[in-house]
Design an enzyme around this catalytic site. Sequence first.
Site, mmCIF file in Angstrom:
data_model
loop_
_atom_site.group_PDB
_atom_site.id
_atom_site.type_symbol
_atom_site.label_atom_id
_atom_site.label_comp_id
_atom_site.label_asym_id
_atom_site.label_seq_id
_atom_site.Cartn_x
_atom_site.Cartn_y
_atom_site.Cartn_z
ATOM 1 N N GLY A 37 0.841 -1.336 -0.092
ATOM 2 C CA GLY A 37 -0.035 0.052 -0.211
ATOM 3 C C GLY A 37 0.739 1.102 -0.056
ATOM 4 N N GLY B 248 -3.604 -2.087 -2.338
ATOM 5 C CA GLY B 248 -2.242 -1.797 -2.487
ATOM 6 C C GLY B 248 -2.049 -2.131 -4.109
ATOM 7 N N ASP C 216 -4.576 -12.370 1.685
ATOM 8 C CA ASP C 216 -5.522 -11.746 2.630
ATOM 9 C C ASP C 216 -5.336 -12.154 4.128
ATOM 10 O OD1 ASP C 216 -7.459 -10.501 4.100
ATOM 11 O OD2 ASP C 216 -9.305 -11.782 2.756
ATOM 12 N N LEU D 209 -0.428 -3.214 9.022
ATOM 13 C CA LEU D 209 -0.777 -1.836 8.515
ATOM 14 C C LEU D 209 -2.102 -2.332 7.435
ATOM 15 C CD1 LEU D 209 2.271 -1.049 9.094
ATOM 16 C CD2 LEU D 209 2.051 0.443 7.225
ATOM 17 N N ASN E 289 -4.986 -12.490 13.332
ATOM 18 C CA ASN E 289 -4.045 -13.460 12.994
ATOM 19 C C ASN E 289 -2.411 -12.880 12.906
ATOM 20 O OD1 ASN E 289 -6.076 -15.090 11.991
ATOM 21 N ND2 ASN E 289 -6.427 -14.052 10.139
ATOM 22 N N ARG F 242 3.591 -16.480 17.960
ATOM 23 C CA ARG F 242 4.201 -17.844 17.778
ATOM 24 C C ARG F 242 5.658 -17.435 17.524
ATOM 25 N NH1 ARG F 242 0.001 -18.932 14.295
ATOM 26 N NH2 ARG F 242 1.243 -17.878 12.333
ATOM 27 N N TYR G 39 -14.568 1.626 9.779
ATOM 28 C CA TYR G 39 -13.411 1.645 10.078
ATOM 29 C C TYR G 39 -12.885 2.110 11.518
ATOM 30 C CZ TYR G 39 -8.730 3.574 8.700
ATOM 31 O OH TYR G 39 -7.159 4.027 8.888
ATOM 32 N N TYR H 106 -3.733 -9.081 23.978
ATOM 33 C CA TYR H 106 -2.402 -9.912 23.829
ATOM 34 C C TYR H 106 -1.196 -9.579 24.488
ATOM 35 C CZ TYR H 106 -4.090 -13.103 20.329
ATOM 36 O OH TYR H 106 -4.827 -14.243 19.453
ATOM 37 N N THR I 287 -1.797 11.563 6.158
ATOM 38 C CA THR I 287 -0.387 11.405 5.757
ATOM 39 C C THR I 287 -0.710 11.437 4.263
ATOM 40 O OG1 THR I 287 0.267 10.251 7.443
ATOM 41 C CG2 THR I 287 1.541 10.147 5.494
#
Length: 341
Positions: free
Chosen positions: A10, A36, A56, A73, A99, A106, A145, A159, A175
Site C-alpha cells: 500500500g 495496494g 488476505d 498496516l 492473525n 508464535r 473503520y 495479547y 498522511t
Amino acid sequence: MRIVVTGGAGFLGSHLCDALVQRGDAVVCVDDLSTGNLDNIAGLLGNRRFRFVEADVSAGLEVHGRADAVAHLASPASPPDYLRRPLETLAVGSRGTENALRLAERTGARFVLASTSEVYGDPIDHPQRESYWGNVNPVGPRSVYDEAKRYAEAVTMAYRRHHGVDTGIFRIFNTYGPRMRPEDGRVVSSFIAQALNGQPLTIYGDGTQTRSFCYVDDLVRGIVSMIDSTEAGPINIGNPEERTVTELAELVLAITGSSSAPEYHPLPVDDPTRRKPDITLAVGRLGWCPEVATEEGLRRTVEFFRSRPQDTRAAAAALLGGQLDGEPVTAGRAVPGDVAV
Ligand code: UDP
C-alpha cells in the site's frame, strides 16, 4: 531484523518496506492488493532481502521462519475505500489483527499496530492527546473503520496483557506523499489531481473543517522508531500543522499554478470537524518529530503526480462532480436506514 509488513504494497506500507530494506532488514511483505499495488513495490521485487506474499491477512497469516517484528498496516484507509468495502474493513481490523498477533506470539516478534486518528472520531478535545477516549459514532457509516481500529487496539492490548506479546500501538494522522493513488478520494490526492487537470476542486462542506497533514517520509520514520522501541503506546504520529480544507485547496492551487475553482459538495456524515495531534509522547518517548513542512511535502507530491499524467488525468475525470465509480464520494451521506446520532 526480519520484519513482516502486512499491507506492505500500500501507500504507507511500501514506503515502510523501502525504509526497512534500505537499512538492512529483511522484509516479508503481505498484501492482497485490494487497495495496494505491485507498482509500489516494483523497486523491491528483485531484492534478495525482500519477499512478497499475495494473501488476505483476514483469512490467515502463515510466515515460515523467524520474525523479529510484525507491522500490521493492512486495511483500506481512505474513506471512499473503506465505505466501499465495509465488511472487509471490519474483517481486517478484527480477524486480520488477531492473525497478525498470533503470528507475533508464535514467533516471539514485537507487534506494532497501525491505528488511526479516527479512533478519536469527531473529537471534542483539541488537540488530541492519547489519553482522550474519543467521540465515535458506533453505528454511522465510518464506524466500519473507526470501530475496527478501536477493536484492533483492544485486542492488541489483550495479547499484551494476557499473552505477553511485546506490542506497540501508533495512531496515524492524515498522511500524504508520492504513491498515493490519485483516485483514492482523499483530499490531498483529489485536490492535486483536479488542480493539475484544470478541474474544479471538490470541497466537502464549507471547507472550514481542519486536518493536520504529515509527509510520508516523516510518518515512516515514526513507524520505524516504534518498531525499534519497546513502547506500548498508543502514540500519535502526525504533523501538528493544522489547516482548514480551504487553506489546503489554496496551497495546492498556489503550488501547481492552477486556476481551478472550488466546487462545494455536501459534507459526508460524521466527517470530523477538526483534527490535530498532540505529539508530546512521540517527541518524548520516541525522539520523533516531523521535519517536512506542508508546502515542501506538497511540492514533492505534486511532482509525483506530474510524473504520471495519464493516471492523474483519469482520476480527475473520475472525481469530477464528487463522483467515484459512479457513486458519490460522499457515500457516507445519510441514506434511509442510516442512524444519525
Ligand atoms: N475532502 C474534501 N474534498 C475531497 C476529499 C475530502 O473537502 O475531495 C475533505 C473531507 O470531507 C475531510 C477532509 O477533506 O473533511 C479530509 O478528508 P480525507 O478523505 O482526505 O481524510 P479523512 O481525514 O476524512 O479520513
